[in-house]
Design a protein around this motif. Sequence first.
Motif, mmCIF file in Angstrom:
data_model
loop_
_atom_site.group_PDB
_atom_site.id
_atom_site.type_symbol
_atom_site.label_atom_id
_atom_site.label_comp_id
_atom_site.label_asym_id
_atom_site.label_seq_id
_atom_site.Cartn_x
_atom_site.Cartn_y
_atom_site.Cartn_z
ATOM 1 N N ALA A 33 0.841 -1.334 -0.135
ATOM 2 C CA ALA A 33 0.040 -0.041 -0.287
ATOM 3 C C ALA A 33 0.875 1.308 0.118
ATOM 4 C CB ALA A 33 -0.942 0.117 1.200
ATOM 5 N N ARG A 34 0.229 2.413 -0.425
ATOM 6 C CA ARG A 34 0.737 3.559 -0.248
ATOM 7 C C ARG A 34 0.028 4.608 0.461
ATOM 8 N NH1 ARG A 34 2.674 2.027 -5.428
ATOM 9 N NH2 ARG A 34 4.902 1.914 -5.617
ATOM 10 N N VAL A 35 0.469 5.350 1.320
ATOM 11 C CA VAL A 35 0.051 6.283 1.832
ATOM 12 C C VAL A 35 0.749 7.832 1.775
ATOM 13 C CG1 VAL A 35 -1.030 7.161 4.505
ATOM 14 C CG2 VAL A 35 -0.741 4.745 3.852
ATOM 15 N N THR A 38 4.608 7.519 1.180
ATOM 16 C CA THR A 38 5.246 6.395 2.013
ATOM 17 C C THR A 38 4.658 5.250 1.597
ATOM 18 O OG1 THR A 38 5.127 7.971 3.915
ATOM 19 C CG2 THR A 38 5.418 5.615 4.147
ATOM 20 N N GLU A 39 5.630 4.029 1.371
ATOM 21 C CA GLU A 39 5.239 2.717 0.973
ATOM 22 C C GLU A 39 4.969 2.086 2.149
ATOM 23 O OE1 GLU A 39 8.370 1.638 -1.694
ATOM 24 O OE2 GLU A 39 7.271 2.772 -3.460
ATOM 25 N N ILE A 40 4.082 1.213 2.300
ATOM 26 C CA ILE A 40 4.013 0.173 3.232
ATOM 27 C C ILE A 40 4.295 -1.377 2.472
ATOM 28 C CG2 ILE A 40 2.287 -1.341 4.688
ATOM 29 C CD1 ILE A 40 1.032 1.498 5.155
ATOM 30 N N THR A 41 5.336 -2.149 2.963
ATOM 31 C CA THR A 41 5.808 -3.157 2.269
ATOM 32 C C THR A 41 5.554 -4.691 3.124
ATOM 33 O OG1 THR A 41 7.993 -3.320 3.609
ATOM 34 C CG2 THR A 41 7.685 -1.847 1.520
ATOM 35 N N LEU A 42 5.683 -5.601 2.168
ATOM 36 C CA LEU A 42 5.422 -6.909 2.821
ATOM 37 C C LEU A 42 6.273 -7.062 3.938
ATOM 38 C CD1 LEU A 42 4.107 -9.733 2.750
ATOM 39 C CD2 LEU A 42 5.904 -10.399 1.189
ATOM 40 N N PRO A 66 -5.253 -9.046 5.876
ATOM 41 C CA PRO A 66 -6.011 -7.735 5.570
ATOM 42 C C PRO A 66 -5.994 -6.734 6.776
ATOM 43 C CG PRO A 66 -7.426 -9.472 5.478
ATOM 44 C CD PRO A 66 -6.035 -10.341 5.642
ATOM 45 N N ALA A 67 -6.089 -7.511 7.919
ATOM 46 C CA ALA A 67 -6.286 -6.456 9.184
ATOM 47 C C ALA A 67 -4.703 -6.083 9.369
ATOM 48 C CB ALA A 67 -6.664 -7.447 10.459
ATOM 49 N N ILE A 68 -3.682 -6.666 9.237
ATOM 50 C CA ILE A 68 -2.417 -6.143 9.496
ATOM 51 C C ILE A 68 -2.063 -4.880 8.716
ATOM 52 C CG2 ILE A 68 0.134 -6.633 9.342
ATOM 53 C CD1 ILE A 68 -0.378 -9.041 10.606
ATOM 54 N N VAL A 69 -2.482 -5.118 7.304
ATOM 55 C CA VAL A 69 -2.304 -4.050 6.307
ATOM 56 C C VAL A 69 -3.158 -2.880 6.716
ATOM 57 C CG1 VAL A 69 -2.575 -3.320 3.679
ATOM 58 C CG2 VAL A 69 -1.669 -5.940 4.328
ATOM 59 N N GLU A 70 -4.123 -3.143 7.062
ATOM 60 C CA GLU A 70 -5.096 -1.867 7.330
ATOM 61 C C GLU A 70 -4.433 -1.309 8.637
ATOM 62 O OE1 GLU A 70 -7.852 -0.012 6.070
ATOM 63 O OE2 GLU A 70 -7.311 -1.417 4.402
ATOM 64 N N GLN A 71 -4.000 -2.013 9.722
ATOM 65 C CA GLN A 71 -3.313 -1.363 10.924
ATOM 66 C C GLN A 71 -2.281 -0.555 10.385
ATOM 67 O OE1 GLN A 71 -2.710 -3.825 14.151
ATOM 68 N NE2 GLN A 71 -1.059 -2.643 14.843
ATOM 69 N N LEU A 72 -1.269 -1.038 9.488
ATOM 70 C CA LEU A 72 -0.060 -0.327 9.099
ATOM 71 C C LEU A 72 -0.751 1.024 8.370
ATOM 72 C CD1 LEU A 72 1.983 -3.232 7.865
ATOM 73 C CD2 LEU A 72 2.269 -1.932 9.630
ATOM 74 N N ILE A 73 -1.736 0.871 7.536
ATOM 75 C CA ILE A 73 -2.247 1.987 6.713
ATOM 76 C C ILE A 73 -2.741 3.111 7.934
ATOM 77 C CG2 ILE A 73 -4.105 2.902 5.490
ATOM 78 C CD1 ILE A 73 -3.722 0.345 3.669
ATOM 79 N N GLU A 74 -3.323 2.799 8.893
ATOM 80 C CA GLU A 74 -3.756 3.741 9.637
ATOM 81 C C GLU A 74 -2.966 4.126 10.658
ATOM 82 O OE1 GLU A 74 -6.928 1.480 11.828
ATOM 83 O OE2 GLU A 74 -8.392 1.710 10.342
ATOM 84 N N GLU A 76 0.187 4.819 9.548
ATOM 85 C CA GLU A 76 1.076 5.552 8.838
ATOM 86 C C GLU A 76 0.349 6.817 8.845
ATOM 87 O OE1 GLU A 76 3.774 7.443 6.989
ATOM 88 O OE2 GLU A 76 4.084 5.850 8.216
ATOM 89 N N LEU A 77 -1.183 6.824 8.548
ATOM 90 C CA LEU A 77 -1.762 8.004 8.424
ATOM 91 C C LEU A 77 -1.726 8.943 9.652
ATOM 92 C CD1 LEU A 77 -5.221 6.584 7.317
ATOM 93 C CD2 LEU A 77 -3.863 8.200 6.067
ATOM 94 N N LEU A 78 -1.776 8.245 11.006
ATOM 95 C CA LEU A 78 -1.855 8.896 12.444
ATOM 96 C C LEU A 78 -0.211 9.573 12.395
ATOM 97 C CD1 LEU A 78 -3.557 6.495 14.411
ATOM 98 C CD2 LEU A 78 -4.295 8.852 13.929
ATOM 99 N N ASN A 79 0.715 8.804 11.760
ATOM 100 C CA ASN A 79 2.035 9.306 11.778
ATOM 101 C C ASN A 79 2.271 10.517 11.075
ATOM 102 O OD1 ASN A 79 5.015 8.960 12.435
ATOM 103 N ND2 ASN A 79 4.969 8.517 10.138
ATOM 104 N N GLN A 80 1.708 10.241 9.900
ATOM 105 C CA GLN A 80 1.996 11.505 9.165
ATOM 106 C C GLN A 80 1.125 13.101 9.602
ATOM 107 O OE1 GLN A 80 1.033 10.896 5.002
ATOM 108 N NE2 GLN A 80 2.497 8.968 4.975
ATOM 109 N N ASN A 81 -0.137 12.821 10.120
ATOM 110 C CA ASN A 81 -0.867 13.577 10.672
ATOM 111 C C ASN A 81 -0.153 14.288 11.961
ATOM 112 O OD1 ASN A 81 -3.494 14.176 12.648
ATOM 113 N ND2 ASN A 81 -3.687 15.142 10.659
#
Length: 284
Positions: A33-35, A38-42, A66-74, A76-81
């Motif tokens: 995924a990309r946020v 920022t890239e989120i990798t395997l 899928p839950a782990i990927v969503e957690q990483l996305i969230e 990163e969203l919080l990190n950037q914010n």
Amino acid sequence: MKKPAGFLVAAVFAVFSLPLAAQDAPDAGTVLARVGGTEITLGHAIALRAALPDQFQAVPNETLFPAIVEQLIEQELLNQNHADALTLRERITLENEARNFIANAALMGVAAEAATDESVQIAYDAFVAEFGQGEPTTEYNAAHILVRTEEEIQAVVTELESGREFADVAREFSLDGSSAAGGDLGWFGEGVMIEPFEQAVLALEPGEVSDPVETRFGWHVILLNETRAASVPTLEMVRDDLEAQIQREATRAHLEGLREAADIDNRSDAVDPTYLGRSDLLDE
């Protein structure tokens, strides 16, 4: 202009009919995924999955992925914010945690490299040589019966004096985990058992049963089965201890080497130690 449906079907079929070997297998750098930029990798997902609490380790990867990927996305969203809005306390805590993580990783790497089969064998050879130069020591093979009260131990003594086998009485009365084996404690050397118990063992001859002995665990009677001269432990018996010793020495030497090469200016003597409790200094 629309492409003919038949062409699309053929193209899809051509892609999926490629040999598996021709397709690139995912690796740690595979982007999930990309946020923003920022890239989120395997690799991120694998590391997070490995760090999950024990209760999640049995959950199938198909469920967790899928839950782990969503957690990483969230995250990163919080990190950037929020990264620029961290308080002084949070920034310093993050610096300490990063420093601690890197330091532990460094020491674990040094320790792993130091404790090789060759270094363990060298340490064992030195241990054997030192063992042979020491004073001869004795090992003891004993059994015991453990109960809670003085009244109970007197009942045990009565049973033994009546001629019952020690092992049978142990199985019936003893509270210790060795009771199923007739109270058998196996072989042990001096310094292993607590002092009142050891002193009672040292006073016995093979085949003798002790008077009641009180320890913090309760009341015992002890049967000394036999003694023998202590033999050199095998490599496998002491491997863990030798590896730990090698790792301690290697990490200490590594740190000392870093200290010698570094320019360290320790000014802590100029600060009153009571300030260590002033957590209010972290409040902005």
